[in-house]
Write an enzyme that holds these catalytic residues in place. Structure first.
Site, PDB file in Angstrom:
ATOM      1  N   SER A   9     127.509 -81.177 -38.094  1.00 52.81           N
ATOM      2  CA  SER A   9     126.843 -79.871 -38.228  1.00 52.81           C
ATOM      3  C   SER A   9     127.447 -79.130 -39.402  1.00 52.81           C
ATOM      4  CB  SER A   9     127.029 -79.058 -36.949  1.00 52.81           C
ATOM      5  OG  SER A   9     126.617 -77.720 -37.129  1.00 52.81           O
ATOM      6  N   TYR A  68     131.842 -75.373 -29.694  1.00 54.94           N
ATOM      7  CA  TYR A  68     130.887 -76.223 -30.405  1.00 54.94           C
ATOM      8  C   TYR A  68     131.391 -76.545 -31.806  1.00 54.94           C
ATOM      9  CZ  TYR A  68     126.538 -77.675 -32.683  1.00 54.94           C
ATOM     10  OH  TYR A  68     125.572 -78.361 -33.398  1.00 54.94           O
TER      11      TYR A  68
END
Length: 679
Positions: free
Chosen positions: A556, A569
């Site tokens: 990401s 996350y």
């Protein structure tokens, strides 16, 4: 334009015959019908032949699969046939007999259908018929089994002369409804489509009944001590352990996809005393050995041999097989023969475990397996009545390296970029994972859809294609045993593994103070630990195969960008990003590339966003959830929303030969987020 009734009846008969494996193998045999139509040029009636074209399959035959030819011009070829040395020229001459555009390309057996004086003709490869055709005393057995209703035609390579031979046999035996073709199969004929189908089935069933009633007990000999089948769980575990090394060996000349079967016929054959002798004889029917090679590679160890012992022996046997195949080619090749097409086996037999078969794609590998089971059935029938006696190797070579066979191979379309590659994608039942799996399959890869939800995984696989293209497996990536089971499933389904995409994930949008230990552990278990477990299990396969490969992490932009309320996350994404670097450094010596992709928020189709993450991120940024994708787009340099397909495109590019020298790279797929630029 309405299809001619004779052609329509032909298609219906072909589909019925081809739908039952007792009648013929996949893509094997051909059928025909003769009938009249009006010539659009002269307005006069013209006699036509409709015959299954080259490369088609009876069970799925449609009008497009028929070659359409002028019967008068086909019969006129008898006047110019120069003899056996010019068989290939006769096939080329078929182009001058086509009616209109002619439909599908005529096969080598077209002459048989044209020259036999019957309205309908079937040429089939039933196991029972080939068993009689390959028995040492096949001619005498034909007389005993069928009397005067079926004639014997000695082995002759398919072509114009074989058509003349069968036509002469039919004319000399008006009471006959068909013939046994030595070493090959059967041909039947009739005045109507119904009568021809009945004649074909009568020959097949009569042969099968005779074999059942008169076969000696244990045609493959007594059970060999230590060669009986392992228990299913142990058998499959052994197959999964052996498969990567075997695939690497048989891909020495060119990469191949595999298929594994532990069918009862295979296990029983390999448990019997005569299996080494019979395996060495190879198959006989041209359709069989063209797909299984002249003979299989056989592991000559009992079922109880250790995995390490078996692997070591397989390496030795593979070297011997290649040398033996090269010698076979050298003994039989002439100056006009095509170049050797590779010396690796296409069928590998392992006592107690089963059969591994290989091809340029899964369907080809699976069909090779089916054909060798056909061959086992043929051997059983022939040995039960007599002695199995296939055509000799010189004749096999003439067909395997026939110029016409080479031309057929040359007509095949170019392989897609990821052909022969096997991919495992985790978290692939929706969003990014589904888009990746779909793109990889579209580019020629075989794909394993791994997901927590088995039903969803199987549904996505079915949406992508048949089980020759995609399968669905259940895999909780936090569970070591489930991860290994998923990798084993990929290996047993397609022979091995070439490409792994670590995509499974979830996200919890919470601030530091709101994040619990359970939140932290869940986030890291799924993505950090899960990626590690998947990569480790896959790396074992990739190393054993010795074919290189790719491991790709869907990380990401959050792995380098610090956003609010996202600690668990983003931290685990940073973990994944560094796994890419670490594994690239460790696995490079095995030719395995490890790369990552850093998307921005992918809203559309995302399981993560649909599960509540989208609402929480929208709240953080003060926008409506339905506008979150637009919000993300507006903060990028390109002002574009990132879609699952954009990430799939990057995965595809990383797997192609264009980036064969790229490893340890992270590719941003974020439409330009300056704060996430890699430095």
């Amino acid at each position: 334009m309405t299809l001619n009734p004779a052609a329509a009846a032909l298609i219906a008969r072909s589909n019925r015959l081809g739908d039952d494996p007792k009648n013929t193998n996949y893509a094997g045999g051909n059928t025909s019908a003769k009938g009249a139509e009006t010539d659009p040029v002269t307005g006069e009636a013209v006699e036509l032949l409709w015959v299954k074209g080259s490369g088609g399959d009876l069970g799925t035959l449609t009008e497009k699969g028929l070659a359409v030819l002028r019967l008068d011009r086909l019969l006129a070829l008898k006047n110019v046939y120069p003899g056996l040395d010019s068989e290939d020229e006769m096939v080329a001459a078929f182009d001058y007999t086509l009616h209109g555009k002619g439909g599908a390309a005529p096969s080598i057996d077209t002459a048989m259908h044209a020259l036999v004086d019957a309205a309908h003709v079937d040429h089939l490869h039933p196991d029972s018929g080939i068993a009689v055709a390959t028995a040492a005393d096949g001619e005498a057995l034909t007389q005993t089994i069928f009397g005067e209703k079926v004639a014997w035609v000695g082995w002759r390579r398919p072509g114009f002369q074989l058509g003349l031979d069968i036509a002469a046999i039919k004319e000399a035996n008006p009471q006959a409804i068909g013939c046994i073709l030595g070493g090959h199969g059967i041909t039947a004929w009739g005045d109507t489509s119904e009568a021809t189908e009945a004649n074909s089935l009568w020959i097949i069933d009569t042969a099968a009944t005779y074999i059942e009633k008169h076969s000696r007990p244990e045609p493959f000999g007594a059970l060999l001590d230590g060669f009986d089948a392992l228990e299913p769980a142990e058998r499959h575990a052994r197959a999964a352990a052996l498969a990567p090394t075997i695939r690497g060996l048989v891909s020495t000349d060119a990469p191949k996809v595999g298929h594994y079967t532990d069918a009862p016929e295979v296990l029983d054959f390999l448990a019997r005393a005569e299996h080494p002798r019979l395996a060495a004889l190879g198959t006989s029917c041209p359709d069989h050995f063209l797909r299984t090679k002249v003979k299989p590679m056989l592991l000559d160890l009992p079922a109880g041999a250790s995995v390490d012992e078996s692997l070591a022996r397989l390496v030795v046997l593979h070297d011997e097989y290649r040398a033996d195949y090269q010698a076979y080619y050298d003994r039989n090749a002439t100056a006009e023969s095509p170049a050797i097409r590779g010396a690796d086996p296409l069928v590998v037999l392992v006592p107690g475990v089963g059969m591994f078969s290989y091809g340029a794609n899964k369907q080809t590998a699976r069909v090779a397996s089916e054909f060798y089971i056909n061959a086992i059935n043929v051997m059983r029938g022939a040995e039960g009545l007599s002695t199995y006696s296939p055509i000799d190797e010189a004749e096999k070579f003439r067909i395997e390296y026939w110029a016409l066979e080479e031309a057929k191979l040359q007509r095949m379309p170019a392989a897609r970029p990821l052909a022969t590659r096997v991919a495992l994608v985790t978290g692939a039942s929706s969003g990014i994972g589904k888009a990746i799996a779909t793109r990889l399959a579209a580019e020629g890869a075989c794909v394993v859809i791994a997901d927590l939800d088995l039903a969803k995984a199987q549904a996505v696989a079915a949406e992508i294609g048949s089980t020759d293209v995609a399968i669905g497996v259940q895999a909780n990536v936090t569970d070591e045993e489930q991860v290994q089971a998923g990798v084993d499933a990929a290996v047993l389904a397609f022979g091995g593994l070439d490409l792994v995409v670590n995509n499974a994930g979830l996200s919890l949008s919470k601030s530091l103070l709101e994040t619990t230990v359970a939140d932290w552990d869940l986030q890291h278990n799924v993505m950090a630990k899960g990626s590690f477990l998947v990569s480790r299990a896959a790396a074992r396969v990739l190393i054993d195969q010795k074919l290189g490969g790719d491991i790709i992490y869907i990380s990401s932009k959050n792995s380098v960008f610090a956003g609010p309320n996202n600690i668990a996350y983003s931290a685990t994404k940073a973990d994944q990003a560094h796994q890419v670097r670490l594994l690239a450094a460790e696995l490079g010596e095995y030719g395995v590339k490890v790369n990552g992709i850093n998307p921005d928020g992918v809203v559309r189709g995302s399981g993560i966003f649909a599960g509540g993450w989208g609402a929480k991120r929208a709240a953080v940024y003060g926008v409506d959830e339905q506008d979150l994708g637009k919000y993300y787009a507006q903060r990028t340099l390109l002002k574009r929303e990132v879609l699952p397909e954009n990430v799939a495109n990057a995965v595809f590019v990383l797997c192609t030969s264009d980036l064969s020298h790229t490893t340890g790279l992270h590719i941003p797929v974020d439409a330009g987020v300056a704060a996430a630029f890699l430095r």
